[in-house]
Design a protein around this motif. Sequence first.
Motif, mmCIF file in Angstrom:
data_model
loop_
_atom_site.group_PDB
_atom_site.id
_atom_site.type_symbol
_atom_site.label_atom_id
_atom_site.label_comp_id
_atom_site.label_asym_id
_atom_site.label_seq_id
_atom_site.Cartn_x
_atom_site.Cartn_y
_atom_site.Cartn_z
ATOM 1 N N TYR A 72 0.817 -1.227 0.000
ATOM 2 C CA TYR A 72 0.000 0.000 0.000
ATOM 3 C C TYR A 72 0.846 1.270 0.000
ATOM 4 O O TYR A 72 0.529 2.204 -0.731
ATOM 5 N N ARG A 75 1.949 1.963 -3.469
ATOM 6 C CA ARG A 75 0.792 2.238 -4.324
ATOM 7 C C ARG A 75 0.219 3.626 -4.027
ATOM 8 O O ARG A 75 -0.094 4.383 -4.941
ATOM 9 N N VAL A 76 0.105 3.966 -2.759
ATOM 10 C CA VAL A 76 -0.402 5.293 -2.370
ATOM 11 C C VAL A 76 0.530 6.379 -2.893
ATOM 12 O O VAL A 76 0.081 7.421 -3.382
ATOM 13 N N PHE A 82 -7.545 7.508 -4.895
ATOM 14 C CA PHE A 82 -7.747 6.410 -3.951
ATOM 15 C C PHE A 82 -9.250 6.231 -3.787
ATOM 16 O O PHE A 82 -9.937 7.156 -3.362
ATOM 17 N N VAL A 144 -5.507 5.789 5.581
ATOM 18 C CA VAL A 144 -5.167 6.463 4.323
ATOM 19 C C VAL A 144 -6.243 7.488 3.977
ATOM 20 O O VAL A 144 -5.935 8.618 3.588
ATOM 21 N N PRO A 148 -4.678 11.466 3.863
ATOM 22 C CA PRO A 148 -4.013 11.148 2.598
ATOM 23 C C PRO A 148 -2.867 12.116 2.315
ATOM 24 O O PRO A 148 -2.877 13.260 2.770
ATOM 25 N N LEU A 152 -3.024 13.009 -3.377
ATOM 26 C CA LEU A 152 -3.997 11.938 -3.540
ATOM 27 C C LEU A 152 -5.431 12.423 -3.348
ATOM 28 O O LEU A 152 -5.782 12.939 -2.283
ATOM 29 N N VAL A 154 -9.129 11.362 -2.629
ATOM 30 C CA VAL A 154 -9.698 10.199 -1.959
ATOM 31 C C VAL A 154 -11.215 10.191 -2.070
ATOM 32 O O VAL A 154 -11.864 11.238 -2.032
#
Length: 184
Positions: A72, A75-76, A82, A144, A148, A152, A154
Amino acid sequence: MKRVMIVGGPGSGKSTLARRLGERTGLPVFHMDKIHWCAGWVERARDEKDRMTHEVHIQDRWIFEGGHSSTYPERVARADTFVWLDVPVGLRIFRVLKRSVVNYGTTRPDLADGCPERLDFQTIEFLRFIWRTRHSARAKLLAVYQEPPRHLDVFRLTTKLEFDAFLRTCAERGDQDLHGTSTV
């Protein structure tokens, strides 16, 4: 929207969302279950899964759905979007059972070849896993979502209406960014 991370518990609708979002955006779709499993429901070694997920992460454009929470952070860091499908555990268990019955004996497109749906002891163990991890898995995703990184966008989708609204918004905006939206 160029790199979309879709997460949620088993049965939350990740594969369906990834497939539909891929159709609307033209982004390539990657399913963690194709990385996690080899034919015959044989789990890959962790280092191989890590390597394969890294190969997806380094690409310029993707929709990547699924778990493997040890990856994660990478990836984040790479994702710009997200999407968390935060669906009640009872509904997720129902969906897993339903797809097992409906797809019994066939391999779904989001699974590795040679992994047909089944109804057996492994199915029961999977349902137990869903129940056992319902709080711990959700806590990782909540962290997350609540804090964030700045880059990102979300989204937390908890109902079918929010799921459909998210897809409509993506279709209406086409390949444009969805910046500024924190939840649907």
